[in-house]
Design a protein around this motif. Structure first.
Motif, PDB file in Angstrom:
ATOM      1  N   LEU A 153       0.818  -1.217   0.000  1.00  0.00           N
ATOM      2  CA  LEU A 153       0.000   0.000   0.000  1.00  0.00           C
ATOM      3  C   LEU A 153       0.850   1.265   0.000  1.00  0.00           C
ATOM      4  N   HIS A 154       0.215   2.347  -0.457  1.00  0.00           N
ATOM      5  CA  HIS A 154       0.708   3.691  -0.219  1.00  0.00           C
ATOM      6  C   HIS A 154       0.016   4.196   1.037  1.00  0.00           C
ATOM      7  N   TYR A 155       0.722   5.036   1.788  1.00  0.00           N
ATOM      8  CA  TYR A 155       0.271   5.253   3.159  1.00  0.00           C
ATOM      9  C   TYR A 155       0.720   6.629   3.624  1.00  0.00           C
ATOM     10  N   ALA A 156      -0.164   7.366   4.268  1.00  0.00           N
ATOM     11  CA  ALA A 156       0.208   8.630   4.910  1.00  0.00           C
ATOM     12  C   ALA A 156      -0.601   8.768   6.189  1.00  0.00           C
ATOM     13  N   ALA A 157       0.071   8.905   7.317  1.00  0.00           N
ATOM     14  CA  ALA A 157      -0.584   9.021   8.614  1.00  0.00           C
ATOM     15  C   ALA A 157      -0.207  10.350   9.240  1.00  0.00           C
ATOM     16  N   GLY A 158      -1.214  11.082   9.710  1.00  0.00           N
ATOM     17  CA  GLY A 158      -0.969  12.367  10.351  1.00  0.00           C
ATOM     18  C   GLY A 158      -1.918  12.591  11.503  1.00  0.00           C
TER      19      GLY A 158
END
Length: 258
Positions: A153-158
């Motif tokens: 997966l591509h993933y961005a957590a903020g």
């Protein structure tokens, strides 16, 4: 501003020549009849440093007694004997810095919860019984992961409400081009809320998942995440991967991968 930054500003003030005009003659604690705007540039810098330090202290929730603050600053800048030991100074500043960090973390936590509430109000957002908020940007037609499966997966957590993610698979090349570098991970190695939601996401989907604190890092917090903080995680599910027979992934509670 931390105590370290305040100290650095005090050091900068040492480079400004001491006033040698009517301001000095007026006395150390008396306002000068000479407007600051009429002073030399080094003297204006001394005043500007004082304003900057004062505003920063107030913004950090610190409210020092002006006279005692000036006494301490004057002792340091004129190399007069300091009236506290180095140990006492270090402890007091460390305690103050800890209070500032705690207050900042509390504000970020409260702001993240408010941002998660706003995210929940979106028409395309659904709320699961376990508390996660799910908004599909695109819905794929591929297979769904197993709770014990592996995914690419591509993933961005903020932190909810904050623009810059603390973890992302996107990077910028030396030429300034933004590229995605997918990761491969076991579903069981993700945060609790993601372990619950991902098995319902088909490959080819892009989904933003809102995680309340108890479905993310909880009261302990995590890497770059204060305690009791809500997250927004954007996932583009690229593939379901075969699981090696010997793989025994452990469920993540505070690991490096959110």
């Amino acid at each position: 501003m931390t105590a370290v930054n305040v100290a650095l500003l005090a050091v900068l003030a040492l480079s400004a020549p001491a006033p040698q005009d009517d301001r000095a003659a007026a006395g150390a604690n008396e306002p000068s009849p000479v407007p600051v705007s009429k002073l030399s540039e080094p003297q204006k810098l001394s005043y500007a440093l004082g304003v900057n330090i004062g505003r920063s202290l107030l913004a950090d929730g610190l409210d020092p007694d002006p006279e005692l603050f000036l006494d301490g600053l004057r002792d340091a800048l004129t190399e007069r004997p300091v009236q506290l030991s180095d140990e006492e100074l270090s402890q007091l500043l460390a305690d103050a810095a800890a209070r500032v960090r705690k207050a900042v973390a509390k504000k970020r936590s409260a702001a993240s919860l408010a941002a998660l509430d706003r995210f929940a109000e979106g028409d395309a957002t659904t709320t699961r019984s376990t508390g996660e908020l799910v908004r599909f940007e695109t819905t794929g037609t591929g297979p769904k992961p197993s709770p014990k499966g592996r995914v690419r997966l591509h993933y961005a957590a903020g932190i909810a409400g904050e623009g810059t993610p603390f973890f992302t698979t996107r990077r910028t090349t030396s030429e300034g081009e933004a590229v995605e570098e997918p990761i491969e991970v076991a579903v069981e190695e993700l945060l609790p809320g993601l372990r619950t939601v991902l098995p319902e996401v088909p490959v080819g989907s892009t989904v933003t998942i809102g995680l309340p604190p108890d479905r993310a890092y909880g009261p302990a917090g995590g890497p770059a995440v204060p305690p009791n903080t809500a997250l927004l995680v954007r996932v583009e599910l690229l593939a379901v991967l075969p699981v090696p027979e010997s793989a025994e992934p452990a469920a993540a509670t505070d690991g490096e991968t959110p």
